[in-house]
Design a protein around this motif. Structure first.
Motif, PDB file in Angstrom:
ATOM      1  N   PHE A 192      -8.973   4.207   9.900  1.00  0.00           N
ATOM      2  CA  PHE A 192      -9.013   4.555   8.478  1.00  0.00           C
ATOM      3  C   PHE A 192      -7.822   4.004   7.696  1.00  0.00           C
ATOM      4  O   PHE A 192      -7.513   4.490   6.601  1.00  0.00           O
ATOM      5  N   GLY A 193      -7.170   2.981   8.229  1.00  0.00           N
ATOM      6  CA  GLY A 193      -6.163   2.264   7.459  1.00  0.00           C
ATOM      7  C   GLY A 193      -4.834   2.966   7.308  1.00  0.00           C
ATOM      8  O   GLY A 193      -4.120   2.725   6.324  1.00  0.00           O
ATOM      9  N   GLY A 194      -4.465   3.817   8.270  1.00  0.00           N
ATOM     10  CA  GLY A 194      -3.162   4.467   8.222  1.00  0.00           C
ATOM     11  C   GLY A 194      -2.055   3.518   8.651  1.00  0.00           C
ATOM     12  O   GLY A 194      -2.299   2.391   9.099  1.00  0.00           O
ATOM     13  N   HIS A 195      -0.817   3.991   8.497  1.00  0.00           N
ATOM     14  CA  HIS A 195       0.333   3.122   8.769  1.00  0.00           C
ATOM     15  C   HIS A 195       1.186   3.576   9.948  1.00  0.00           C
ATOM     16  O   HIS A 195       2.241   2.988  10.199  1.00  0.00           O
ATOM     17  N   GLY A 196       0.737   4.596  10.667  1.00  0.00           N
ATOM     18  CA  GLY A 196       1.477   4.967  11.860  1.00  0.00           C
ATOM     19  C   GLY A 196       1.465   6.456  12.131  1.00  0.00           C
ATOM     20  O   GLY A 196       0.954   7.256  11.338  1.00  0.00           O
ATOM     21  N   VAL A 197       2.038   6.810  13.273  1.00  0.00           N
ATOM     22  CA  VAL A 197       2.080   8.201  13.743  1.00  0.00           C
ATOM     23  C   VAL A 197       3.522   8.539  14.110  1.00  0.00           C
ATOM     24  O   VAL A 197       4.238   7.704  14.667  1.00  0.00           O
ATOM     25  N   VAL A 198       3.927   9.760  13.787  1.00  0.00           N
ATOM     26  CA  VAL A 198       5.267  10.237  14.133  1.00  0.00           C
ATOM     27  C   VAL A 198       5.129  11.407  15.098  1.00  0.00           C
ATOM     28  O   VAL A 198       4.340  12.328  14.853  1.00  0.00           O
ATOM     29  N   VAL A 199       5.887  11.368  16.194  1.00  0.00           N
ATOM     30  CA  VAL A 199       5.903  12.471  17.164  1.00  0.00           C
ATOM     31  C   VAL A 199       7.354  12.863  17.422  1.00  0.00           C
ATOM     32  O   VAL A 199       8.256  12.024  17.336  1.00  0.00           O
ATOM     33  N   PRO A 200       7.615  14.142  17.731  1.00  0.00           N
ATOM     34  CA  PRO A 200       8.975  14.545  18.077  1.00  0.00           C
ATOM     35  C   PRO A 200       9.385  13.985  19.439  1.00  0.00           C
ATOM     36  O   PRO A 200       8.541  13.654  20.267  1.00  0.00           O
ATOM     37  N   GLU A 201      10.684  13.884  19.654  1.00  0.00           N
ATOM     38  CA  GLU A 201      11.178  13.378  20.934  1.00  0.00           C
ATOM     39  C   GLU A 201      10.928  14.356  22.069  1.00  0.00           C
ATOM     40  O   GLU A 201      10.658  13.961  23.191  1.00  0.00           O
ATOM     41  N   PRO A 213       1.010   8.240  -1.749  1.00  0.00           N
ATOM     42  CA  PRO A 213       1.829   8.243  -0.532  1.00  0.00           C
ATOM     43  C   PRO A 213       1.871   9.637   0.091  1.00  0.00           C
ATOM     44  O   PRO A 213       2.284  10.600  -0.559  1.00  0.00           O
ATOM     45  N   VAL A 214       1.460   9.737   1.326  1.00  0.00           N
ATOM     46  CA  VAL A 214       1.303  11.063   1.920  1.00  0.00           C
ATOM     47  C   VAL A 214       1.576  11.035   3.423  1.00  0.00           C
ATOM     48  O   VAL A 214       1.359  10.020   4.090  1.00  0.00           O
ATOM     49  N   VAL A 215       2.086  12.173   3.901  1.00  0.00           N
ATOM     50  CA  VAL A 215       2.240  12.404   5.331  1.00  0.00           C
ATOM     51  C   VAL A 215       1.360  13.592   5.700  1.00  0.00           C
ATOM     52  O   VAL A 215       1.502  14.673   5.117  1.00  0.00           O
ATOM     53  N   ILE A 216       0.450  13.413   6.634  1.00  0.00           N
ATOM     54  CA  ILE A 216      -0.427  14.486   7.100  1.00  0.00           C
ATOM     55  C   ILE A 216       0.168  15.064   8.379  1.00  0.00           C
ATOM     56  O   ILE A 216       0.388  14.332   9.345  1.00  0.00           O
ATOM     57  N   VAL A 217       0.426  16.368   8.368  1.00  0.00           N
ATOM     58  CA  VAL A 217       1.062  17.003   9.529  1.00  0.00           C
ATOM     59  C   VAL A 217       0.043  17.903  10.220  1.00  0.00           C
ATOM     60  O   VAL A 217      -0.503  18.825   9.604  1.00  0.00           O
ATOM     61  N   GLU A 239       0.833  -1.206   0.000  1.00  0.00           N
ATOM     62  CA  GLU A 239       0.000   0.000   0.000  1.00  0.00           C
ATOM     63  C   GLU A 239       0.865   1.252   0.000  1.00  0.00           C
ATOM     64  O   GLU A 239       2.037   1.222   0.395  1.00  0.00           O
ATOM     65  N   ASP A 240       0.278   2.365  -0.481  1.00  0.00           N
ATOM     66  CA  ASP A 240       0.953   3.650  -0.378  1.00  0.00           C
ATOM     67  C   ASP A 240       0.910   4.125   1.067  1.00  0.00           C
ATOM     68  O   ASP A 240      -0.146   4.046   1.714  1.00  0.00           O
ATOM     69  N   PRO A 241       2.024   4.628   1.592  1.00  0.00           N
ATOM     70  CA  PRO A 241       2.050   5.052   2.991  1.00  0.00           C
ATOM     71  C   PRO A 241       1.031   6.159   3.293  1.00  0.00           C
ATOM     72  O   PRO A 241       0.857   7.094   2.513  1.00  0.00           O
ATOM     73  N   LEU A 242       0.373   6.032   4.413  1.00  0.00           N
ATOM     74  CA  LEU A 242      -0.528   7.053   4.942  1.00  0.00           C
ATOM     75  C   LEU A 242      -0.128   7.257   6.397  1.00  0.00           C
ATOM     76  O   LEU A 242      -0.442   6.440   7.268  1.00  0.00           O
ATOM     77  N   ILE A 243       0.586   8.346   6.649  1.00  0.00           N
ATOM     78  CA  ILE A 243       1.208   8.587   7.952  1.00  0.00           C
ATOM     79  C   ILE A 243       0.741   9.933   8.493  1.00  0.00           C
ATOM     80  O   ILE A 243       0.528  10.875   7.732  1.00  0.00           O
ATOM     81  N   VAL A 244       0.603  10.004   9.809  1.00  0.00           N
ATOM     82  CA  VAL A 244       0.272  11.274  10.465  1.00  0.00           C
ATOM     83  C   VAL A 244       1.455  11.689  11.331  1.00  0.00           C
ATOM     84  O   VAL A 244       1.981  10.880  12.109  1.00  0.00           O
ATOM     85  N   ALA A 245       1.889  12.944  11.170  1.00  0.00           N
ATOM     86  CA  ALA A 245       2.943  13.508  12.010  1.00  0.00           C
ATOM     87  C   ALA A 245       2.336  14.623  12.862  1.00  0.00           C
ATOM     88  O   ALA A 245       1.526  15.414  12.370  1.00  0.00           O
ATOM     89  N   LEU A 246       2.709  14.670  14.126  1.00  0.00           N
ATOM     90  CA  LEU A 246       2.183  15.673  15.043  1.00  0.00           C
ATOM     91  C   LEU A 246       3.290  16.657  15.412  1.00  0.00           C
ATOM     92  O   LEU A 246       4.384  16.244  15.817  1.00  0.00           O
ATOM     93  N   ASP A 247       2.990  17.945  15.281  1.00  0.00           N
ATOM     94  CA  ASP A 247       3.964  18.999  15.541  1.00  0.00           C
ATOM     95  C   ASP A 247       3.513  19.830  16.743  1.00  0.00           C
ATOM     96  O   ASP A 247       2.545  20.586  16.648  1.00  0.00           O
ATOM     97  N   GLY A 248       4.198  19.670  17.871  1.00  0.00           N
ATOM     98  CA  GLY A 248       3.876  20.478  19.047  1.00  0.00           C
ATOM     99  C   GLY A 248       2.612  20.076  19.772  1.00  0.00           C
ATOM    100  O   GLY A 248       2.063  20.870  20.536  1.00  0.00           O
ATOM    101  N   VAL A 249       2.135  18.878  19.573  1.00  0.00           N
ATOM    102  CA  VAL A 249       0.937  18.391  20.269  1.00  0.00           C
ATOM    103  C   VAL A 249       1.390  17.784  21.600  1.00  0.00           C
ATOM    104  O   VAL A 249       2.118  16.787  21.627  1.00  0.00           O
ATOM    105  N   THR A 250       0.963  18.374  22.699  1.00  0.00           N
ATOM    106  CA  THR A 250       1.444  17.965  24.019  1.00  0.00           C
ATOM    107  C   THR A 250       0.411  17.223  24.863  1.00  0.00           C
ATOM    108  O   THR A 250       0.737  16.747  25.944  1.00  0.00           O
TER     109      THR A 250
END
Length: 318
Positions: free
Chosen positions: A193-202, A265-269, A167-178
């Protein structure tokens, strides 16, 4: 002469039975004491001695763990009777339940012990001073749940997982969400909704705490959450891998319904509700997209906004 003694309190009858003013002691002595506690909680039992030894070793290890920058993630503690019961009900991963010695049991304590026993979570008895120390003096009410450190994925793993599924990647990235509840809501939407994961800053971002696990309603067990040392560089790496980085902004140039790229393929920020996307992250995005809100709301929190866009992506991909 018998019966004429002047000594006080002398017994003058052989009649047996409750005396006047016994206060119901005989009745109370016949009342049940409730179900037999688990072996780990019965003083003198072999399992009780083993559990106490494990508790002391665990508490000692907690006090020796390093803290600050560069330290490894440590176990999280859920403190208090209601929070512990709710966490066990939500099937949040747990490594131990600490129970205070000689605790004043109530319905919550009994339910916590039953849930932990049914799930095979070790019950460890500890003295109150030990519980005070490992909870930093919080009002633990005699119950503490230990949650293991979350094992974060690498951002590259999310792309690899999508490739493994064809599948084409469907990823969510969170910026400054605390807020961990926002993170948990995003994880739940990604699963729905069939996404492939979440990215958060350290740093300066929510992590997978007990609150996030609870809000995710168990979906955190099957959705990968990755940590990025530098979110901007991670997004740039995604771009080099062929993904389009779409930022959500109230003043975006494109409305969501016009965004055809969501089928690829998309990253939603998504940024925080108050500040939105940070400057560097906003400049890194390929496109800035706005969600039309006819009702006139100024903004949506990250959990709701990500859910709306993930639904639209799922609809287009179907």
């Amino acid at each position: 002469m018998a019966g004429n003694s002047q000594r006080r309190n002398r017994r003058t009858t052989n009649k047996k039975g409750a005396t006047v003013g016994s206060g119901g002691q005989r009745r109370r002595s016949l009342e049940g004491k409730g179900p037999t506690p688990p072996a780990e909680m019965r003083k003198g039992h072999k399992k009780n001695r083993i559990a106490n030894a494990q508790a002391k070793r665990s508490v000692s290890a907690q006090s020796r763990r390093p803290s600050g920058r560069g330290a490894k993630a440590t176990a999280e503690m859920v403190v208090g009777r209601n929070p512990v019961v709710e966490a066990l009900r939500a099937d949040i991963p747990a490594t131990a339940v600490y129970v205070q010695q000689f605790i004043d049991s109530d319905d919550r304590v009994r339910e916590a012990l039953k849930l932990a026993t049914d799930r095979g979570v070790p019950l460890l008895e500890a003295a109150r001073p030990e519980l005070d120390r490992i909870t930093a003096g919080l009002n633990h009410q005699g119950l503490v749940l230990q949650i293991p450190p979350y094992e974060y994925a690498h951002p590259d793993d999310l792309v690899a997982d999508a490739a493994d599924q064809g599948e084409d990647p469907l990823i969510v990235a969170l910026d400054g969400v605390t807020d961990p509840r926002n993170l948990g809501a995003v994880v739940r939407s990604v699963a729905a909704f069939g996404g492939h994961g979440v990215v958060v800053p350290e740093r300066r971002a929510a992590g997978m705490t007990a609150g996030a696990w609870k809000t995710s309603a168990g979906t955190a067990a099957r959705v990968s959450v990755a940590r990025a040392t530098n979110l901007t560089r991670t997004l740039e790496a995604y771009q080099k891998a062929g993904l389009t980085v779409v930022g959500l902004a109230a003043d975006g140039d494109i409305e969501l319904q016009d965004l055809e790229l969501l089928s690829g393929p998309v990253v939603i920020v998504a940024g925080s509700e108050g500040k939105g996307l940070s400057r560097l992250v906003g400049e890194t995005c390929d496109l800035l997209v706005r969600i039309p809100m006819p009702g006139g709301a100024e903004s949506l929190n990250a959990g709701v906004a990500a859910g709306v866009v993930l639904y639209e992506a799922s609809r287009r991909r179907a």
